[in-house]
Design a protein around this motif. Structure first.
Motif, PDB file in Angstrom:
ATOM      1  N   VAL A 161       2.716   1.790 -10.127  1.00  0.00           N
ATOM      2  CA  VAL A 161       1.919   1.373 -11.253  1.00  0.00           C
ATOM      3  C   VAL A 161       1.992   1.981 -12.562  1.00  0.00           C
ATOM      4  O   VAL A 161       2.242   1.578 -13.616  1.00  0.00           O
ATOM      5  CB  VAL A 161       0.638   0.852 -10.968  1.00  0.00           C
ATOM      6  CG1 VAL A 161      -0.420   0.447 -12.110  1.00  0.00           C
ATOM      7  CG2 VAL A 161       0.331  -0.398  -9.597  1.00  0.00           C
ATOM      8  N   LYS A 162       1.586   3.053 -12.310  1.00  0.00           N
ATOM      9  CA  LYS A 162       1.544   4.209 -13.276  1.00  0.00           C
ATOM     10  C   LYS A 162       2.988   4.361 -13.983  1.00  0.00           C
ATOM     11  O   LYS A 162       3.142   4.368 -15.172  1.00  0.00           O
ATOM     12  CB  LYS A 162       1.155   5.568 -12.782  1.00  0.00           C
ATOM     13  CG  LYS A 162       0.824   6.528 -13.799  1.00  0.00           C
ATOM     14  CD  LYS A 162       0.170   7.554 -13.232  1.00  0.00           C
ATOM     15  CE  LYS A 162      -0.076   8.875 -14.522  1.00  0.00           C
ATOM     16  NZ  LYS A 162      -0.589  10.074 -13.994  1.00  0.00           N
ATOM     17  N   LYS A 215       0.917  -1.200   0.137  1.00  0.00           N
ATOM     18  CA  LYS A 215      -0.019   0.153  -0.011  1.00  0.00           C
ATOM     19  C   LYS A 215       0.937   1.273   0.055  1.00  0.00           C
ATOM     20  O   LYS A 215       1.944   1.032   0.113  1.00  0.00           O
ATOM     21  CB  LYS A 215      -0.813   0.096   1.284  1.00  0.00           C
ATOM     22  CG  LYS A 215      -1.924  -1.096   1.453  1.00  0.00           C
ATOM     23  CD  LYS A 215      -2.530  -1.182   2.763  1.00  0.00           C
ATOM     24  CE  LYS A 215      -2.883   0.356   3.341  1.00  0.00           C
ATOM     25  NZ  LYS A 215      -3.542   0.220   4.309  1.00  0.00           N
ATOM     26  N   TRP A 258       1.501   2.698  -4.070  1.00  0.00           N
ATOM     27  CA  TRP A 258       1.502   1.645  -5.192  1.00  0.00           C
ATOM     28  C   TRP A 258       0.987   1.917  -6.456  1.00  0.00           C
ATOM     29  O   TRP A 258       1.457   1.710  -7.280  1.00  0.00           O
ATOM     30  CB  TRP A 258       0.525   0.442  -4.685  1.00  0.00           C
ATOM     31  CG  TRP A 258       0.357  -0.585  -5.609  1.00  0.00           C
ATOM     32  CD1 TRP A 258      -0.681  -0.954  -6.321  1.00  0.00           C
ATOM     33  CD2 TRP A 258       1.356  -1.253  -6.119  1.00  0.00           C
ATOM     34  NE1 TRP A 258      -0.488  -2.095  -7.121  1.00  0.00           N
ATOM     35  CE2 TRP A 258       0.793  -2.314  -7.055  1.00  0.00           C
ATOM     36  CE3 TRP A 258       2.890  -1.640  -5.794  1.00  0.00           C
ATOM     37  CZ2 TRP A 258       1.578  -3.488  -7.720  1.00  0.00           C
ATOM     38  CZ3 TRP A 258       3.391  -2.688  -6.573  1.00  0.00           C
ATOM     39  CH2 TRP A 258       2.681  -3.405  -7.410  1.00  0.00           C
ATOM     40  N   ASN A 259      -0.287   3.000  -6.245  1.00  0.00           N
ATOM     41  CA  ASN A 259      -0.720   3.412  -7.759  1.00  0.00           C
ATOM     42  C   ASN A 259       0.305   4.275  -8.458  1.00  0.00           C
ATOM     43  O   ASN A 259       0.504   4.248  -9.663  1.00  0.00           O
ATOM     44  CB  ASN A 259      -1.877   4.117  -7.249  1.00  0.00           C
ATOM     45  CG  ASN A 259      -3.001   3.495  -6.865  1.00  0.00           C
ATOM     46  OD1 ASN A 259      -3.279   2.555  -7.307  1.00  0.00           O
ATOM     47  ND2 ASN A 259      -3.951   3.911  -6.190  1.00  0.00           N
ATOM     48  N   HIS A 260       1.333   4.876  -7.857  1.00  0.00           N
ATOM     49  CA  HIS A 260       2.418   5.714  -8.209  1.00  0.00           C
ATOM     50  C   HIS A 260       3.438   4.823  -8.891  1.00  0.00           C
ATOM     51  O   HIS A 260       3.797   4.783 -10.060  1.00  0.00           O
ATOM     52  CB  HIS A 260       3.295   6.664  -7.344  1.00  0.00           C
ATOM     53  CG  HIS A 260       4.517   7.259  -8.260  1.00  0.00           C
ATOM     54  ND1 HIS A 260       4.371   8.089  -8.875  1.00  0.00           N
ATOM     55  CD2 HIS A 260       5.638   6.998  -8.083  1.00  0.00           C
ATOM     56  CE1 HIS A 260       5.412   8.720  -9.191  1.00  0.00           C
ATOM     57  NE2 HIS A 260       6.532   7.706  -8.655  1.00  0.00           N
TER      58      HIS A 260
END
Length: 61
Positions: free
Chosen positions: A33-34, A26, A29-31
């Protein structure tokens, strides 16, 4: 955590209790992935190791 390009990120590891317990990465994580262009259904290996007693991960496509 180190991504496939060896960029370092700080993430939190958490345990989620669903139908069974699982661990998730967590925070940021989205950063990750992008930045790496990860997509659904893409297989990514997560390798773990320790440096000076600190848990680290390496993502490998």
């Amino acid at each position: 955590m180190f991504d496939p390009e060896r960029r370092k990120s700080t993430l939190n590891l958490a345990k989620w209790r669903m139908s069974k317990e699982c661990y998730v990465l967590k925070t940021n994580w989205n950063h990750v992935v992008k930045t790496n262009g990860f997509k659904e259904e893409m297989v990514i290996r997560v390798l773990s190791f320790r440096v000076d007693h600190q848990l680290c991960f390496l993502l490998h496509r």
